[in-house]
Design a protein around this motif. Structure first.
Motif, PDB file in Angstrom:
ATOM      1  N   LYS A  62      37.694  28.166  50.143  1.00  0.00           N
ATOM      2  CA  LYS A  62      38.231  29.285  50.880  1.00  0.00           C
ATOM      3  C   LYS A  62      38.695  30.216  49.763  1.00  0.00           C
ATOM      4  N   LEU A  63      38.308  31.723  49.933  1.00  0.00           N
ATOM      5  CA  LEU A  63      38.614  32.568  48.762  1.00  0.00           C
ATOM      6  C   LEU A  63      39.642  33.680  49.607  1.00  0.00           C
ATOM      7  N   VAL A  64      40.616  34.159  48.562  1.00  0.00           N
ATOM      8  CA  VAL A  64      41.593  34.902  49.428  1.00  0.00           C
ATOM      9  C   VAL A  64      41.719  36.166  48.107  1.00  0.00           C
ATOM     10  N   HIS A  65      41.264  37.313  48.771  1.00  0.00           N
ATOM     11  CA  HIS A  65      41.306  38.514  47.686  1.00  0.00           C
ATOM     12  C   HIS A  65      40.372  38.119  46.531  1.00  0.00           C
ATOM     13  N   ASN A  66      39.065  37.392  47.194  1.00  0.00           N
ATOM     14  CA  ASN A  66      38.011  36.946  46.083  1.00  0.00           C
ATOM     15  C   ASN A  66      38.540  36.289  44.846  1.00  0.00           C
ATOM     16  N   LYS A  67      39.626  35.297  45.150  1.00  0.00           N
ATOM     17  CA  LYS A  67      40.073  34.320  44.392  1.00  0.00           C
ATOM     18  C   LYS A  67      40.026  33.078  45.088  1.00  0.00           C
ATOM     19  N   PRO A  68      40.186  31.641  44.339  1.00  0.00           N
ATOM     20  CA  PRO A  68      40.271  30.509  44.979  1.00  0.00           C
ATOM     21  C   PRO A  68      41.549  30.271  45.659  1.00  0.00           C
ATOM     22  N   PRO A 296      47.625  44.781  36.428  1.00  0.00           N
ATOM     23  CA  PRO A 296      47.579  44.733  37.835  1.00  0.00           C
ATOM     24  C   PRO A 296      48.833  43.916  38.541  1.00  0.00           C
ATOM     25  N   LYS A 297      49.115  44.238  39.740  1.00  0.00           N
ATOM     26  CA  LYS A 297      50.269  43.640  40.376  1.00  0.00           C
ATOM     27  C   LYS A 297      50.066  42.059  40.786  1.00  0.00           C
ATOM     28  N   VAL A 298      50.956  41.303  40.509  1.00  0.00           N
ATOM     29  CA  VAL A 298      51.063  39.840  40.517  1.00  0.00           C
ATOM     30  C   VAL A 298      51.025  39.615  41.843  1.00  0.00           C
ATOM     31  N   ARG A 299      49.995  38.741  42.361  1.00  0.00           N
ATOM     32  CA  ARG A 299      49.987  38.143  43.766  1.00  0.00           C
ATOM     33  C   ARG A 299      49.564  36.750  43.634  1.00  0.00           C
ATOM     34  N   TYR A 319      52.046  38.919  34.422  1.00  0.00           N
ATOM     35  CA  TYR A 319      50.506  38.562  34.579  1.00  0.00           C
ATOM     36  C   TYR A 319      50.547  37.309  35.258  1.00  0.00           C
ATOM     37  N   CYS A 320      49.430  37.007  36.277  1.00  0.00           N
ATOM     38  CA  CYS A 320      49.155  35.702  36.931  1.00  0.00           C
ATOM     39  C   CYS A 320      48.248  34.887  35.790  1.00  0.00           C
ATOM     40  N   ILE A 321      48.478  33.766  35.457  1.00  0.00           N
ATOM     41  CA  ILE A 321      47.753  33.116  34.572  1.00  0.00           C
ATOM     42  C   ILE A 321      46.288  32.863  35.205  1.00  0.00           C
ATOM     43  N   ALA A 322      46.269  32.326  36.561  1.00  0.00           N
ATOM     44  CA  ALA A 322      45.197  31.861  36.838  1.00  0.00           C
ATOM     45  C   ALA A 322      44.190  33.036  37.268  1.00  0.00           C
ATOM     46  N   ASP A 323      44.788  34.175  37.854  1.00  0.00           N
ATOM     47  CA  ASP A 323      43.889  35.453  37.846  1.00  0.00           C
ATOM     48  C   ASP A 323      43.376  35.859  36.655  1.00  0.00           C
ATOM     49  N   SER A 324      44.165  35.774  35.756  1.00  0.00           N
ATOM     50  CA  SER A 324      43.886  36.596  34.379  1.00  0.00           C
ATOM     51  C   SER A 324      42.802  35.628  33.558  1.00  0.00           C
ATOM     52  N   LEU A 325      43.039  34.186  33.579  1.00  0.00           N
ATOM     53  CA  LEU A 325      42.003  33.446  32.825  1.00  0.00           C
ATOM     54  C   LEU A 325      40.679  33.441  33.618  1.00  0.00           C
ATOM     55  N   GLY A 326      40.918  33.502  34.945  1.00  0.00           N
ATOM     56  CA  GLY A 326      39.711  33.500  35.625  1.00  0.00           C
ATOM     57  C   GLY A 326      38.775  34.854  35.432  1.00  0.00           C
TER      58      GLY A 326
END
Length: 363
Positions: A62-68, A296-299, A319-326
């Motif tokens: 499942k992806l949400v906003h094209n992220k795990p 970018p907005k943190v979500r 910043y979101c570390i998961a989003d940014s490292l991804g």
């Protein structure tokens, strides 16, 4: 000609060349890098962080906003199995490790996943893994290696493990404050002489003798053969190196091959992280956007680390570390986060893992 480096036994596993390739996530050390390092006789270490991003997230349910979406997808068991299987195609039966941060959500589950996937050695930092053996009871051949930065941390881990599990670590990585990624020190302590790797290795090596001569692996700023020899002389049995492998052709996050040869010393800095520890990274991508005021907005979607409290700490640091490292793994140079050790600016050209191991062993 330098003397040959001596093989290193970790639990039931023999490492021909006493060099750990640091576990780097998201997607910096996966099958290609870790498998190639293990093939050469050193210890390749697969990062279990963000495995949902593997092969453009094709293993995510499942992806949400094209992220795990959620921890179960960000730390994908199916992807981790695939990573280990593909690494084995490169290195055969040579020992492979897995790096699993203690601060992640679902730590125990991910440790079990790594054991089932075929990890021979588990390395854990970003917190005190006093419960690490709890999750490997059914895998007696898997060696356990915590990362520490002080004598106090080693004492706590050894005492708890001995009391609860009747065992001590099979080895210990001693990490100083020049490494890339998260540090085991307060921000201000990262710059003090008494916390540098040269100062803490002899102290921790001495304490390790009290618990049965636990092998010590020196990490954080180790660059060349002279550094390896220096830390072995100070009491280490081997070293761990991460940043050097950013400059290899087999590094799984391919953007580093374009970025690293152009990095200056001033491009590397210690920053605040949602994980709660200072982290060393490159002043590009999302960190540059933060400076400019247009990050970018943190979500929070992936719910990756417990200390972040579902995005609360991410919003504080910006910043979101998961989003940014991804995004870094996917090659997004405008919003990605790119970790590097303090010596990253010394990478002048991209070479193969084989060439790097030859340089380090031959001196």
């Amino acid at each position: 000609m330098k003397k040959p480096l001596q093989p290193l036994t970790i639990g039931k596993h023999m490492i021909k060349i006493p060099i750990f390739q640091g576990g780097m996530g998201v997607g910096i050390s996966w099958d290609e890098l870790a498998g190639s390092v293990a093939k050469e006789g050193a210890l390749g270490i697969i990062s279990a962080v963000g495995t949902g991003y593997y092969k453009k997230m094709q293993f995510v349910e499942k992806l949400v906003h094209n992220k795990p979406f959620e921890t179960i997808n960000f730390y994908s068991k199916t992807a981790l199995n695939e990573i280990f299987a593909n690494a084995r195609k490169i290195c055969g039966s040579n020992p492979l490790g897995a790096n699993i941060l203690h601060a992640i959500n679902d730590y125990g589950r991910v440790v079990r996943d790594a054991c089932e996937a075929g990890a021979n050695i588990i390395v854990t930092g970003a917190g005190l893994p006093t419960n690490m053996p709890e999750f490997t009871k059914n895998f007696p051949d898997v060696a356990l290696v915590p990362i520490v930065s002080s004598v106090k941390a080693l004492k706590i881990i050894c005492k708890r493990w001995e009391e609860r599990y009747k065992r001590v670590p099979d080895a210990v990585v001693v990490e100083g404050p020049l490494s890339g990624g998260h540090q085991g020190f307060k921000y201000e302590d990262c710059f003090k002489p008494e916390f540098q790797l040269e100062a803490i290795v002899p102290q921790i090596a001495q304490e390790a003798k009290n618990w049965g001569n636990i092998p010590i692996i020196a990490a954080g700023g180790v660059w060349d053969r002279d550094d390896i020899d220096k830390f072995i002389a100070l009491g280490a049995s081997g070293v761990q190196m991460g940043t050097r492998f950013l400059g290899t052709k087999e590094c799984d996050a391919k953007a580093y091959q374009e970025i690293m040869p152009h990095i200056q010393e001033t491009d590397i800095e210690l920053v605040k992280s949602p994980v709660g520890y200072p982290a060393r990274a490159l002043r590009i991508g999302v960190l540059k956007r933060l400076e400019e005021g247009n990050a970018p907005k943190v979500r929070c979607v992936s719910n990756c680390v417990a200390p972040c409290h579902r995005g609360v700490e991410a919003k504080k640091v910006g910043y979101c570390i998961a989003d940014s490292l991804g995004k870094g793994h996917l090659g997004d140079k405008t919003e990605g986060l790119y970790f590097s050790g303090a010596n990253g600016y010394r990478i002048q050209k991209i070479i193969s893992v084989k060439e790097l191991i030859e340089e380090l062993t031959q001196g």
